[in-house]
Motif scaffolding. Structure first.
Motif, short mmCIF file in Angstrom:
data_model
loop_
_atom_site.label_atom_id
_atom_site.label_comp_id
_atom_site.label_asym_id
_atom_site.label_seq_id
_atom_site.Cartn_x
_atom_site.Cartn_y
_atom_site.Cartn_z
N LYS A 33 8.28 -5.29 -30.46
CA LYS A 33 9.20 -4.18 -30.73
C LYS A 33 10.05 -3.86 -29.49
CE LYS A 33 9.27 0.52 -32.56
NZ LYS A 33 8.46 1.71 -32.88
N MET A 34 9.40 -3.96 -28.34
CA MET A 34 10.10 -3.65 -27.08
C MET A 34 11.30 -4.57 -26.87
SD MET A 34 8.10 -3.43 -23.45
CE MET A 34 6.89 -2.20 -23.89
N PHE A 35 11.17 -5.82 -27.33
CA PHE A 35 12.25 -6.80 -27.13
C PHE A 35 12.89 -7.21 -28.46
CE2 PHE A 35 10.16 -6.80 -23.15
CZ PHE A 35 11.15 -7.09 -22.23
N ASP A 36 12.74 -6.35 -29.44
CA ASP A 36 13.28 -6.63 -30.78
C ASP A 36 14.81 -6.74 -30.74
OD1 ASP A 36 13.72 -6.84 -33.49
OD2 ASP A 36 13.68 -4.65 -33.80
N SER A 37 15.30 -7.84 -31.26
CA SER A 37 16.76 -8.05 -31.25
C SER A 37 17.37 -7.91 -32.63
CB SER A 37 17.08 -9.45 -30.71
OG SER A 37 16.77 -9.53 -29.35
N SER A 38 16.59 -7.49 -33.59
CA SER A 38 17.13 -7.43 -34.96
C SER A 38 18.37 -6.53 -35.08
CB SER A 38 16.05 -7.00 -35.96
OG SER A 38 15.52 -5.75 -35.62
N PRO A 39 18.52 -5.46 -34.26
CA PRO A 39 19.77 -4.68 -34.37
C PRO A 39 21.02 -5.49 -34.02
CG PRO A 39 18.09 -3.40 -33.24
CD PRO A 39 17.56 -4.80 -33.35
N CYS A 40 20.84 -6.58 -33.28
CA CYS A 40 22.00 -7.39 -32.89
C CYS A 40 22.62 -8.09 -34.10
CB CYS A 40 21.59 -8.46 -31.86
SG CYS A 40 20.69 -7.80 -30.43
N LYS A 41 21.77 -8.29 -35.11
CA LYS A 41 22.17 -9.10 -36.28
C LYS A 41 23.37 -8.52 -37.02
CE LYS A 41 20.02 -11.26 -40.32
NZ LYS A 41 18.75 -11.40 -41.07
N SER A 42 23.44 -7.21 -37.11
CA SER A 42 24.47 -6.60 -37.95
C SER A 42 25.88 -6.94 -37.46
CB SER A 42 24.27 -5.09 -38.03
OG SER A 42 24.33 -4.53 -36.75
#
Lengths: 297, 98
Positions: A33-42
């Protein structure tokens, strides 16, 4: 009252992130979670899709789903175990996984030893789903590994991403700024992990990739001028091929890097009078336009 | 590289392996896997700017005047069964002038 309410709302949104950053992750989920990049996807859908297929997205999974760190998780003395193994999974620490230096650098700086214990147990249980949560995400490369001149430039700043160009206003809740990295378009950036040779800084030396060493000592020394990025990240491709899970694409990439020339000769060899030996001679020549040895990683 | 007669009988086969080879520097056994390797002791890999040239030479059996040559270049990852084909070149060699 309105100001207090606004402050409370601001605190609510800001505290979780700053808490996470101040503390080290205790679990695999916390580290992911600390290094989660999923927000970059949008906003970066194409790049994100390329990365999802890359080996950076599965750095602990090896080729075709293998759990490459399993030998370290085995009990010390057990067949296949290593010098980094312990006799009890509960004794495993971050330092027992020297591979984290490159395969999960954020674990070295942001994880408690409990993450090593959980990973060991997951590896022994062949829990691929859990192991796969640990990835070299956008944030690892665009923050953690973005600066190598820390004495001059300082370390990576919180809330800042680094890239090949500056973006003064980056529409993201956490990373509001993108600064220009001094090295991100330079081969030395990739060389941080795609190695020089033996890792002698550890108490038990080991060797993984030699690729950057080959680049420096055989490609650059022979007059080569292209960077890793110019060949492996054309048009910003974040697959950063090869993807060894894609056999066709890997074969095509190798075929573009290596050429094979074959010549043949058939004749009858004469060693002494009237004693002919029919022979076939095949000569092969392989040439490479890669900037490093093949194979390497 | 394999050589076969016109009837398909194999009459020659040779391999060359191109890769860095490392040990743990405590014994002479090659190691596979970063956790066991310490340093390369031999490197036959394909390097930039350095062509790999090989010569394969074999005798034809009595009565055989032609050979079908196949040269396969492929990449192996993790184990020899996991192959990525790169190039295949075939040649027919005859001892008889047309």
């Amino acid at each position: 009252m309105r100001i207090i309410l606004l402050l409370l709302i601001a605190t609510f949104f800001v505290m979780p992130l700053s808490n996470v950053e101040a503390q080290k992750a205790k679990t695999i989920d916390e580290l992911a979670k600390m290094f989660d990049s999923s927000p970059c996807k949008s906003c970066h859908a194409e790049i994100y899709a390329q990365w999802e297929k890359s080996h950076h997205a599965r750095p602990l999974m090896g080729v075709k789903g293998g759990l490459m760190l399993t030998p370290l998780a085995l009990k010390k003395g057990e067949k296949g175990s290593t010098a980094f193994s312990e006799d009890d999974p509960k004794k495993m620490k971050i330092g027992n996984f020297p591979c984290f230096k490159c395969h999960l650098p954020q674990a070295v700086t942001h994880a408690e030893d409990s993450v090593a214990v959980e990973l060991t147990e997951a590896l022994l249980a062949k829990d691929s789903e859990k192991v796969a949560k640990l990835q070299i995400t956008c944030i690892v490369c665009h923050n953690e590994k973005a600066i190598i001149h820390k004495r001059e430039l300082g370390g990576p700043e919180k809330g800042v991403l680094y890239s090949v160009k500056e973006v003064t206003s980056h529409p993201d809740a956490t990373f509001k700024t993108v600064k220009k990295s001094a090295i991100m378009n330079n081969s030395v950036y990739c060389g941080q992990c795609h190695g020089l040779g033996p890792n002698l800084e550890f108490d038990q030396a080991f060797q993984c990739a030699n690729l950057y060493g080959s680049y420096l000592h055989n490609y650059v020394s022979g007059g080569g001028t292209q960077s890793c990025q110019e060949c492996h990240m054309k048009k910003g491709d974040h697959l950063i091929a090869p993807n060894f899970n894609d056999e066709k694409q890997t074969s095509e990439l190798l075929a573009s890097a290596l050429s094979l020339h074959v010549e043949t000769l058939g004749y009858e060899w004469l060693r002494k009078a009237n004693a002919y030996t029919p022979k076939v001679i095949v000569t092969t020549k392989i040439t490479s336009n890669a900037g490093h040895r093949i194979p390497d990683g | 590289m394999t050589a076969k007669t016109a009837e398909g009988k194999e009459i020659g086969k040779e391999e060359r392996h191109y890769h860095p080879q490392a040990t743990n520097c405590r014994d002479t056994k090659e190691k596979y896997g970063a956790q066991w390797k310490v340093a390369n002791i031999r490197d036959t890999s394909i390097q930039p700017h350095q062509a790999k040239k090989e010569t394969f030479e074999f005798d034809l059996p009595e009565g055989v005047r032609t050979a079908d040559i196949t040269v396969n270049l492929f990449y192996e990852a993790v184990n020899p069964d996991n192959k990525y084909p790169i190039h295949t070149i075939t040649r027919e060699v005859s001892l008889d002038k047309e």
